[in-house]
Design a protein around this motif. Structure first.
Motif, PDB file in Angstrom:
ATOM      1  N   ALA A   1      42.443  54.186  10.417  1.00 21.92           N
ATOM      2  CA  ALA A   1      42.820  53.114  11.352  1.00 21.92           C
ATOM      3  C   ALA A   1      42.752  53.681  12.765  1.00 21.92           C
ATOM      4  O   ALA A   1      43.736  54.220  13.281  1.00 21.92           O
ATOM      5  CB  ALA A   1      44.228  52.606  11.031  1.00 21.92           C
TER       6      ALA A   1
ATOM      7  N   PHE B   1      46.341  85.046  15.050  1.00 18.18           N
ATOM      8  CA  PHE B   1      47.457  84.517  14.273  1.00 18.18           C
ATOM      9  C   PHE B   1      47.085  84.669  12.792  1.00 18.18           C
ATOM     10  O   PHE B   1      46.298  83.875  12.263  1.00 18.18           O
ATOM     11  CB  PHE B   1      47.687  83.028  14.588  1.00 18.18           C
TER      12      PHE B   1
ATOM     13  N   ARG C   1      47.148  73.725   9.688  1.00 18.77           N
ATOM     14  CA  ARG C   1      47.387  72.323  10.036  1.00 18.77           C
ATOM     15  C   ARG C   1      46.832  71.372   8.981  1.00 18.77           C
ATOM     16  O   ARG C   1      47.359  70.278   8.791  1.00 18.77           O
ATOM     17  CB  ARG C   1      46.809  72.028  11.419  1.00 18.77           C
TER      18      ARG C   1
ATOM     19  N   ALA D   1      51.486  58.577  19.770  1.00 15.87           N
ATOM     20  CA  ALA D   1      51.480  60.002  19.399  1.00 15.87           C
ATOM     21  C   ALA D   1      50.053  60.372  19.026  1.00 15.87           C
ATOM     22  O   ALA D   1      49.807  61.033  18.027  1.00 15.87           O
ATOM     23  CB  ALA D   1      52.443  60.241  18.233  1.00 15.87           C
TER      24      ALA D   1
ATOM     25  N   ASP E   1      40.958  75.758  24.579  1.00 15.54           N
ATOM     26  CA  ASP E   1      41.278  76.809  23.615  1.00 15.54           C
ATOM     27  C   ASP E   1      40.154  76.857  22.588  1.00 15.54           C
ATOM     28  O   ASP E   1      39.866  75.867  21.918  1.00 15.54           O
ATOM     29  CB  ASP E   1      42.623  76.491  22.952  1.00 15.54           C
TER      30      ASP E   1
ATOM     31  N   ALA F   1      56.266  68.579  19.845  1.00 11.14           N
ATOM     32  CA  ALA F   1      55.777  67.344  19.212  1.00 11.14           C
ATOM     33  C   ALA F   1      56.816  66.839  18.210  1.00 11.14           C
ATOM     34  O   ALA F   1      57.153  65.643  18.178  1.00 11.14           O
ATOM     35  CB  ALA F   1      54.440  67.600  18.521  1.00 11.14           C
TER      36      ALA F   1
ATOM     37  N   ASP G   1      50.075  69.068   8.361  1.00 13.25           N
ATOM     38  CA  ASP G   1      50.070  67.673   8.805  1.00 13.25           C
ATOM     39  C   ASP G   1      50.073  66.718   7.613  1.00 13.25           C
ATOM     40  O   ASP G   1      50.689  65.647   7.653  1.00 13.25           O
ATOM     41  CB  ASP G   1      48.855  67.409   9.707  1.00 13.25           C
TER      42      ASP G   1
ATOM     43  N   ASP H   1      51.577  65.739  22.323  1.00 10.97           N
ATOM     44  CA  ASP H   1      50.539  66.064  23.313  1.00 10.97           C
ATOM     45  C   ASP H   1      50.186  64.862  24.191  1.00 10.97           C
ATOM     46  O   ASP H   1      49.827  65.025  25.355  1.00 10.97           O
ATOM     47  CB  ASP H   1      49.245  66.511  22.596  1.00 10.97           C
TER      48      ASP H   1
ATOM     49  N   TYR I   1      39.024  73.106  21.647  1.00 12.71           N
ATOM     50  CA  TYR I   1      39.817  71.879  21.763  1.00 12.71           C
ATOM     51  C   TYR I   1      40.745  71.999  22.976  1.00 12.71           C
ATOM     52  O   TYR I   1      41.023  73.105  23.435  1.00 12.71           O
ATOM     53  CB  TYR I   1      40.658  71.697  20.487  1.00 12.71           C
ATOM     54  N   HIS I   2      41.239  70.876  23.450  1.00 16.56           N
ATOM     55  CA  HIS I   2      42.090  70.897  24.647  1.00 16.56           C
ATOM     56  C   HIS I   2      43.581  70.998  24.310  1.00 16.56           C
ATOM     57  O   HIS I   2      44.023  70.505  23.273  1.00 16.56           O
ATOM     58  CB  HIS I   2      41.879  69.614  25.462  1.00 16.56           C
TER      59      HIS I   2
ATOM     60  N   LYS J   1      43.253  69.790  12.253  1.00 14.22           N
ATOM     61  CA  LYS J   1      43.472  69.646  13.701  1.00 14.22           C
ATOM     62  C   LYS J   1      43.359  71.072  14.264  1.00 14.22           C
ATOM     63  O   LYS J   1      44.078  71.959  13.797  1.00 14.22           O
ATOM     64  CB  LYS J   1      44.876  69.065  13.936  1.00 14.22           C
ATOM     65  N   PRO J   2      42.450  71.327  15.202  1.00 12.06           N
ATOM     66  CA  PRO J   2      42.326  72.688  15.726  1.00 12.06           C
ATOM     67  C   PRO J   2      43.659  73.175  16.286  1.00 12.06           C
ATOM     68  O   PRO J   2      44.224  72.531  17.174  1.00 12.06           O
ATOM     69  CB  PRO J   2      41.286  72.549  16.848  1.00 12.06           C
TER      70      PRO J   2
ATOM     71  N   VAL K   1      51.213  55.323  16.568  1.00  9.80           N
ATOM     72  CA  VAL K   1      49.768  55.604  16.589  1.00  9.80           C
ATOM     73  C   VAL K   1      49.572  57.119  16.581  1.00  9.80           C
ATOM     74  O   VAL K   1      49.996  57.812  17.504  1.00  9.80           O
ATOM     75  CB  VAL K   1      49.090  54.998  17.836  1.00  9.80           C
TER      76      VAL K   1
HETATM   77  C1  LIG Z   1      43.181  75.740  19.580  1.00 10.22           C
HETATM   78  C2  LIG Z   1      44.631  75.353  19.661  1.00 10.22           C
HETATM   79  C3  LIG Z   1      45.612  76.232  19.200  1.00 10.22           C
HETATM   80  C4  LIG Z   1      46.954  75.847  19.223  1.00 10.22           C
HETATM   81  N1  LIG Z   1      47.872  76.682  18.670  1.00 10.22           N
HETATM   82  C5  LIG Z   1      49.165  76.301  18.616  1.00 10.22           C
HETATM   83  C6  LIG Z   1      50.127  77.096  17.938  1.00 10.22           C
HETATM   84  O1  LIG Z   1      49.816  78.135  17.343  1.00 10.22           O
HETATM   85  N2  LIG Z   1      51.423  76.672  17.922  1.00 10.22           N
HETATM   86  C7  LIG Z   1      51.812  75.515  18.532  1.00 10.22           C
HETATM   87  O2  LIG Z   1      53.003  75.196  18.504  1.00 10.22           O
HETATM   88  N3  LIG Z   1      50.915  74.712  19.152  1.00 10.22           N
HETATM   89  C8  LIG Z   1      49.606  75.067  19.193  1.00 10.22           C
HETATM   90  N4  LIG Z   1      48.686  74.235  19.768  1.00 10.22           N
HETATM   91  C9  LIG Z   1      49.130  72.912  20.275  1.00 10.22           C
HETATM   92  C10 LIG Z   1      49.337  71.937  19.103  1.00 10.22           C
HETATM   93  O3  LIG Z   1      48.181  71.914  18.306  1.00 10.22           O
HETATM   94  C11 LIG Z   1      49.636  70.533  19.634  1.00 10.22           C
HETATM   95  O4  LIG Z   1      50.625  70.623  20.632  1.00 10.22           O
HETATM   96  C12 LIG Z   1      50.124  69.596  18.513  1.00 10.22           C
HETATM   97  O5  LIG Z   1      49.126  69.368  17.575  1.00 10.22           O
HETATM   98  C13 LIG Z   1      50.594  68.256  19.100  1.00 10.22           C
HETATM   99  O6  LIG Z   1      50.911  67.360  18.051  1.00 10.22           O
HETATM  100  P1  LIG Z   1      50.726  65.787  18.247  1.00 10.22           P
HETATM  101  O7  LIG Z   1      51.253  65.169  17.021  1.00 10.22           O
HETATM  102  O8  LIG Z   1      51.263  65.397  19.553  1.00 10.22           O
HETATM  103  O9  LIG Z   1      49.162  65.579  18.383  1.00 10.22           O
HETATM  104  P2  LIG Z   1      48.000  65.863  17.330  1.00 10.22           P
HETATM  105  O10 LIG Z   1      48.368  66.972  16.447  1.00 10.22           O
HETATM  106  O11 LIG Z   1      46.757  65.992  18.142  1.00 10.22           O
HETATM  107  O12 LIG Z   1      47.939  64.550  16.453  1.00 10.22           O
HETATM  108  C14 LIG Z   1      47.441  63.357  16.988  1.00 10.22           C
HETATM  109  C15 LIG Z   1      47.026  62.465  15.844  1.00 10.22           C
HETATM  110  O13 LIG Z   1      46.618  61.209  16.354  1.00 10.22           O
HETATM  111  C16 LIG Z   1      45.423  60.794  15.709  1.00 10.22           C
HETATM  112  N5  LIG Z   1      44.723  59.883  16.613  1.00 10.22           N
HETATM  113  C17 LIG Z   1      44.120  60.168  17.787  1.00 10.22           C
HETATM  114  N6  LIG Z   1      43.605  59.065  18.341  1.00 10.22           N
HETATM  115  C18 LIG Z   1      43.879  58.044  17.496  1.00 10.22           C
HETATM  116  C19 LIG Z   1      43.593  56.654  17.528  1.00 10.22           C
HETATM  117  N7  LIG Z   1      42.913  56.100  18.536  1.00 10.22           N
HETATM  118  N8  LIG Z   1      44.012  55.891  16.497  1.00 10.22           N
HETATM  119  C20 LIG Z   1      44.717  56.435  15.461  1.00 10.22           C
HETATM  120  N9  LIG Z   1      45.002  57.757  15.388  1.00 10.22           N
HETATM  121  C21 LIG Z   1      44.603  58.556  16.393  1.00 10.22           C
HETATM  122  C22 LIG Z   1      44.689  62.097  15.468  1.00 10.22           C
HETATM  123  O14 LIG Z   1      43.692  61.969  14.469  1.00 10.22           O
HETATM  124  C23 LIG Z   1      45.830  63.004  15.071  1.00 10.22           C
HETATM  125  O15 LIG Z   1      46.092  62.937  13.702  1.00 10.22           O
HETATM  126  C24 LIG Z   1      47.333  74.592  19.765  1.00 10.22           C
HETATM  127  C25 LIG Z   1      46.356  73.722  20.253  1.00 10.22           C
HETATM  128  C26 LIG Z   1      45.017  74.082  20.195  1.00 10.22           C
HETATM  129  C27 LIG Z   1      43.978  73.124  20.676  1.00 10.22           C
END
Ligand SMILES: Cc1cc2nc3c(=O)[nH]c(=O)nc-3n(C[C@H](O)[C@H](O)[C@H](O)COP(=O)(O)OP(=O)(O)OC[C@H]3O[C@@H](n4cnc5c(N)ncnc54)[C@H](O)[C@@H]3O)c2cc1C
Length: 411
Positions: free
Chosen positions: A120, A209, A98, A150, A175, A300, A102, A284, A263-264, A42-43, A10
């Motif tokens: 979905a 950045f 991103r 995820a 952030d 991640a 992504d 995250d 964003y958080h 994605k922020p 997910v």
């Molecule tokens: C402003 C900001 C700046 C940042 N800068 C950096 C940086 O420069 N370098 C760095 O390493 N990290 C940075 N981070 C942290 C980084 O963005 C995250 O750690 C990273 O995106 C985590 O990846 P993830 O795949 O766990 O989650 P995410 O990237 O959040 O991906 C989660 C995915 O799940 C999907 N999703 C959510 N809920 C559902 C659902 N119910 N059903 C289906 N899909 C769903 C979302 O749409 C998304 O595509 C930053 C974060 C922020 C907020």
């Protein structure tokens, strides 16, 4: 109901897409469920330490398919305004957008054999000894033997399954960032990653950045601090920050409201239950973020990959008796690879952000003790392991450990 898969993932961010790719390459039938449609944003600052390219060798060539900007200079500024420039012999950070990154990771997962299902949005989850079942908001049902959660910092899977109650305001950063085209706003030193601590409070930070055609400028702090101490709206803070940067001759142009997204980021360390039964939590959603640099992409990617490997194991996914050991294997694997650095990052965050002079001390030390700075760069580029970097830094600054341990005991 769709045909059952071996694994449902997910969320198709870096954690989910990497998990799906590794699972598919390991021979599993994977369904990667994503609430949005790619390309989606994605922020994020989009800075990835180049150790990711050593850990995931396929990424280097894959990144040629998108816009990248490699950086080997970091400017670090303490709350007093004292700054230091750190330079590495090879690029220490690769900047991506991103929106593109992504999309690339999702395509890599599909190319490996995963089934990507967009639009979905998962709303309900059920897991028991036999398997998992998820339901999307539009009523579709998916079943599998395992689930990799995820779905990011605001994900619902961990909450629905009682693995995590959600973040408290001291365990998450707010952030506030814009990603703006260079025609509107640009860094006057596009080859430098610029980070300043103490913006808007002791635990605050600001950054620039630079990308190839964009600039990411942001300012952040703990959500608890923002709620209790800051009396401005997020975009007002951002505007002030950009004006200050312009006044100092660090950027030129205007802040752009339409490119701004607060964003958080989870910065309290990994959650207590990162796996249970047939459910494994990555990225995250599991709190896999460095608590003082807010770097999350690397963790991640790593946690997604480790979750996939734990499910597949070395013998393949077809032996039902191996099912319930995946959770234990996953927890042991992430603790071994990234556990120490994530645990230390929380201690360091708590220690440094309590007193502005401590961050100034780090900046001065980076200037005075270049070997210490070189060690940190070697860790970022992946030429030195975290364990080795830690050993060298502790040997150089033993008294800091004692102070940090005291701080941790004092809470
Ligand atoms: C402003 C900001 C700046 C940042 N800068 C950096 C940086 O420069 N370098 C760095 O390493 N990290 C940075 N981070 C942290 C980084 O963005 C995250 O750690 C990273 O995106 C985590 O990846 P993830 O795949 O766990 O989650 P995410 O990237 O959040 O991906 C989660 C995915 O799940 C999907 N999703 C959510 N809920 C559902 C659902 N119910 N059903 C289906 N899909 C769903 C979302 O749409 C998304 O595509 C930053 C974060 C922020 C907020």
């Amino acid at each position: 109901m769709a045909a059952p898969a071996d694994v449902i993932v997910v969320g198709a961010g870096p954690a989910g897409a990497t998990a799906a790719r590794s699972l598919a390459l390991g021979g599993a039938r994977v369904q990667l469920l994503e609430r949005f449609r790619f390309p989606r944003n994605k922020p994020c600052g989009g800075g990835i330490t180049t150790r990711a390219l050593r850990r995931f060798p396929y990424l280097g060539a894959a990144l040629d398919r998108i816009t990248t900007h490699y950086i080997s200079k970091l400017y670090l500024e303490g709350p007093s305004g004292r700054g230091v420039v750190l330079t590495s012999h090879e690029p220490a950070v690769v900047m991506i957008r991103r929106l593109e990154f992504d999309d690339l990771l999702a395509r890599l997962a599909v190319e490996a054999g995963a089934e990507l299902i967009e639009d979905a949005c998962v709303s309900q989850v059920h897991a028991d000894d036999e398997g998992v079942r998820v339901t999307t908001r539009d009523g579709r049902e998916f079943c599998a033997r395992y689930l990799v959660a995820a779905d990011g910092v605001n994900g619902i899977v961990t909450r629905r399954l009682g693995l995590h109650p959600g973040w408290d305001a001291a365990g998450v950063a707010l952030d506030m960032m814009e990603e703006t085209p260079n025609e509107r706003l640009r860094a006057l030193e596009p080859g430098t990653l610029w980070v300043s601590y103490g913006q808007g409070g002791t635990n605050g930070y600001g950054y620039i950045f630079p990308k190839r055609d964009h600039i990411n400028v942001g300012i952040g702090c703990l959500l608890s601090h923002f709620r209790e101490q800051i009396h401005l709206a997020p975009y007002q803070m951002q505007q002030r920050f950009v004006s200050e940067l312009r006044r100092r001759g660090i950027v030129e142009g205007e802040s752009s409201r339409e490119d701004f997204t607060p964003y958080h980021i989870p910065v309290g360390g990994p959650i207590r239950n990162t796996a249970r039964g047939r459910v494994l939590v990555a990225g995250d959603a599991g709190g896999f973020v460095n608590a003082y640099t807010a770097e999350g992409i690397y963790y991640a990617l790593v946690s997604g990959d480790l979750a996939a490997r734990a499910v597949i194991d070395d013998r393949g996914i077809d032996d039902p008796r191996r099912g319930t050991t995946a959770a234990g294997r996953y927890v042991r694997a992430w603790r071994r690879e990234i556990g120490a650095e994530l645990r230390d990052s929380v201690l360091i965050q708590k220690y440094l952000f309590r007193d502005a002079s401590r961050i100034d001390g780090v900046v001065s030390s980076a200037d005075t003790y270049r070997q210490a700075a070189d060690t940190i760069i070697a860790y970022a580029t992946g030429t030195t392991s975290y364990a080795e970097a830690r050993r060298r830094l502790l040997a150089r600054f033993p008294c800091v450990v004692v102070r940090m341990a005291r701080g941790a005991l004092a809470g």
